[in-house]
Design an enzyme around this catalytic site. Structure first.
Site, PDB file in Angstrom:
ATOM      1  N   SER A 149      27.906  35.150  51.917  1.00 15.98           N
ATOM      2  CA  SER A 149      27.882  33.953  51.071  1.00 15.98           C
ATOM      3  C   SER A 149      26.456  33.536  50.730  1.00 15.98           C
ATOM      4  CB  SER A 149      28.578  32.822  51.840  1.00 15.98           C
ATOM      5  OG  SER A 149      28.241  31.575  51.281  1.00 15.98           O
ATOM      6  N   TYR A 174      29.317  27.220  58.922  1.00 21.39           N
ATOM      7  CA  TYR A 174      29.883  28.274  58.052  1.00 21.39           C
ATOM      8  C   TYR A 174      28.807  29.294  57.692  1.00 21.39           C
ATOM      9  CZ  TYR A 174      31.467  30.471  53.709  1.00 21.39           C
ATOM     10  OH  TYR A 174      31.780  31.389  52.720  1.00 21.39           O
TER      11      TYR A 174
HETATM   12  N1  LIG Z   1      35.150  31.291  46.843  1.00 23.08           N
HETATM   13  C1  LIG Z   1      33.824  31.223  46.958  1.00 23.08           C
HETATM   14  O1  LIG Z   1      33.147  30.516  46.180  1.00 23.08           O
HETATM   15  C2  LIG Z   1      33.114  31.985  48.030  1.00 23.08           C
HETATM   16  C3  LIG Z   1      31.704  31.937  48.060  1.00 23.08           C
HETATM   17  C4  LIG Z   1      31.035  32.633  49.057  1.00 23.08           C
HETATM   18  C5  LIG Z   1      31.728  33.400  49.967  1.00 23.08           C
HETATM   19  N2  LIG Z   1      33.103  33.421  49.929  1.00 23.08           N
HETATM   20  C6  LIG Z   1      33.806  34.232  50.925  1.00 23.08           C
HETATM   21  O2  LIG Z   1      34.727  35.084  50.246  1.00 23.08           O
HETATM   22  C7  LIG Z   1      35.896  35.275  51.044  1.00 23.08           C
HETATM   23  C8  LIG Z   1      37.146  34.901  50.260  1.00 23.08           C
HETATM   24  O3  LIG Z   1      37.031  33.535  49.850  1.00 23.08           O
HETATM   25  P1  LIG Z   1      38.171  32.792  49.030  1.00 23.08           P
HETATM   26  O4  LIG Z   1      37.521  31.755  48.206  1.00 23.08           O
HETATM   27  O5  LIG Z   1      39.083  33.791  48.405  1.00 23.08           O
HETATM   28  O6  LIG Z   1      38.898  32.045  50.236  1.00 23.08           O
HETATM   29  P2  LIG Z   1      40.470  31.840  50.529  1.00 23.08           P
HETATM   30  O7  LIG Z   1      40.536  30.810  51.591  1.00 23.08           O
HETATM   31  O8  LIG Z   1      41.203  31.612  49.264  1.00 23.08           O
HETATM   32  O9  LIG Z   1      40.881  33.257  51.105  1.00 23.08           O
HETATM   33  C9  LIG Z   1      40.682  33.608  52.458  1.00 23.08           C
HETATM   34  C10 LIG Z   1      41.987  34.151  52.983  1.00 23.08           C
HETATM   35  O10 LIG Z   1      41.784  34.493  54.366  1.00 23.08           O
HETATM   36  C11 LIG Z   1      42.925  34.112  55.086  1.00 23.08           C
HETATM   37  N3  LIG Z   1      42.553  33.874  56.479  1.00 23.08           N
HETATM   38  C12 LIG Z   1      41.871  32.820  56.985  1.00 23.08           C
HETATM   39  N4  LIG Z   1      41.779  32.913  58.317  1.00 23.08           N
HETATM   40  C13 LIG Z   1      42.416  34.052  58.673  1.00 23.08           C
HETATM   41  C14 LIG Z   1      42.677  34.680  59.896  1.00 23.08           C
HETATM   42  N5  LIG Z   1      42.276  34.135  61.061  1.00 23.08           N
HETATM   43  N6  LIG Z   1      43.372  35.841  59.904  1.00 23.08           N
HETATM   44  C15 LIG Z   1      43.811  36.396  58.742  1.00 23.08           C
HETATM   45  N7  LIG Z   1      43.598  35.825  57.533  1.00 23.08           N
HETATM   46  C16 LIG Z   1      42.904  34.674  57.497  1.00 23.08           C
HETATM   47  C17 LIG Z   1      43.428  32.850  54.413  1.00 23.08           C
HETATM   48  O11 LIG Z   1      44.802  32.596  54.661  1.00 23.08           O
HETATM   49  C18 LIG Z   1      43.122  33.119  52.948  1.00 23.08           C
HETATM   50  O12 LIG Z   1      44.246  33.644  52.267  1.00 23.08           O
HETATM   51  C19 LIG Z   1      35.682  34.440  52.305  1.00 23.08           C
HETATM   52  O13 LIG Z   1      35.137  35.288  53.297  1.00 23.08           O
HETATM   53  C20 LIG Z   1      34.647  33.406  51.897  1.00 23.08           C
HETATM   54  O14 LIG Z   1      33.887  32.950  52.993  1.00 23.08           O
HETATM   55  C21 LIG Z   1      33.797  32.743  48.978  1.00 23.08           C
END
Ligand SMILES: NC(=O)c1ccc[n+]([C@@H]2O[C@H](COP(=O)([O-])OP(=O)(O)OC[C@H]3O[C@@H](n4cnc5c(N)ncnc54)[C@H](O)[C@@H]3O)[C@@H](O)[C@H]2O)c1
Length: 342
Positions: A149, A174
């Protein structure tokens, strides 16, 4: 190819699965339908990702996820309701499938909640991630993509942020868990020759965006004539990345890993276009044809003031080429947002 995607029912994961299935690949989706936001949204994401947008009758969580699993299973797609903290459960999945690459997106996302629940963030984002690397070691899986991130940059003063900048000063739990993932990932690369790309996503938006993220939250509040929380004087700024560009960056990373060995790389995936909070709200207002009622609040602890991605490395290494500017991206997001409400 067979890809194991963690977090495949979330925002980014569901788009990635949709793309991989469309390109003829097989996908194993591991997701625990975490309660960070409604599991029902994740069920809809999953159905859309596999091209089955049916009238799903919701009852209660367990029944619904079992129903979803029975609806979605095919030769090309398997869904596991599985927590990445449970290594034994994960191991059974690794035993049952041949896996060419792991694309690890599951995490507890969100900066502010991590300040309330730091230990849970550590369990999922650090221990859960290590469980996957332990299993890659055990099952000889040598290709791994990990979601990091932009938050690892903290309040980096040098703009734009580049991968060679020092990231030793995160300002939220985070961000610290994501930085840990990059560091521990390097250990697994070094000791067990797992080729790895760590992708630093810069605030991702677009259809299916997480409901907790500002653009989605603001669109909802403005459309319902409710006040939006407006932190600071509107000058904080983000490099917002449209979801199609992120998926393009992930698929190009997959290709790079498949054609190279001895890889450990960290890449920024952003647009290199900085949008202030005020500009972001204006753009949503225009797209919705409504004016926001702003409730001005002080800046929140853990929030960084500005993000801006230097994307030259990703462009040179994997041919990353973001194509959606903010105005266009918001137009597409708002079209989706209004459609889903009717
Ligand atoms: N969306 C953004 O702007 C952004 C920015 C930087 C980094 N990220 C990273 O990208 C990745 C995806 O982000 P996103 O926005 O799609 O988030 P999201 O929350 O929509 O997707 C994450 C998924 O992981 C699942 N999850 C959470 N804990 C879990 C566990 N213990 N076991 C199994 N599954 C689990 C959740 O149910 C969810 O469906 C994450 O790692 C997030 O940190 C996202």
């Amino acid at each position: 190819m067979v890809y194991l995607i963690t977090g495949g029912s979330g925002f980014i994961g569901s788009h990635l699965i949709e793309r991989l299935l469309r390109n003829g690949h097989s996908v194993i989706n591991i997701d625990n339908f975490d309660d960070f936001y409604s599991y029902q949204v994740k069920i809809k994401n999953t159905l859309e990702s596999i091209g089955k947008i049916s009238d799903f009758e919701f009852s209660e969580k367990e029944t619904d996820i079992q129903h979803l699993a029975s609806l979605s299973h095919s030769d090309q797609y398997s869904l596991y309701w599985q927590d990445i903290r449970d290594k034994n459960g994960l191991e059974n999945i690794f035993k049952n499938h041949h896996i060419d690459m792991v694309i690890h997106l599951a995490a507890l996302a969100g900066v502010r909640p991590s300040i309330e629940r730091p230990l849970e963030y550590e369990e999922v984002n650090v221990r859960g991630t290590m469980n996957l690397w332990e299993l890659c070691k055990e099952f000889n899986i040598k290709k791994f993509i990990c979601a990091s991130s932009s938050s690892v940059y903290g309040n980096n003063e040098k703009i734009p942020f580049s991968e060679t900048d020092n990231v030793d000063n995160p300002i939220s739990p985070y961000a610290a868990t994501k930085k840990s993932g990059e560091v521990i990932g390097h250990v697994y690369h070094s000791l067990y020759h797992i080729d790895m790309i760590q992708l630093r996503f810069f605030t991702v938006y677009g259809p299916r965006q997480r409901p907790d993220l500002a653009i989605h939250k603001f669109a909802k509040l403005i459309s319902e004539d409710q006040a939006i929380p407006f932190y600071g004087d509107g000058s904080t700024a983000r490099d917002y990345t449209y979801i199609d560009d992120i998926i393009d960056g992930i698929t190009k990373s997959i290709l790079y890993l498949e054609t190279h060995s001895g890889v450990y790389e960290i890449l920024n995936l952003g647009e290199n276009q900085v949008i202030t909070l005020s500009e972001m709200v204006n753009t949503i207002e225009k797209a919705l044809g409504k004016t926001a009622n702003k409730k001005i609040l002080p800046m929140q602890p853990g929030d960084v003031t500005k993000t801006n991605a230097d994307i030259t490395k990703a462009m040179a290494l994997i041919g990353y080429k973001p194509a959606t500017d903010f105005q266009n991206g918001i137009k597409k997001f708002v079209e989706w947002f209004l459609r889903k409400r009717h």
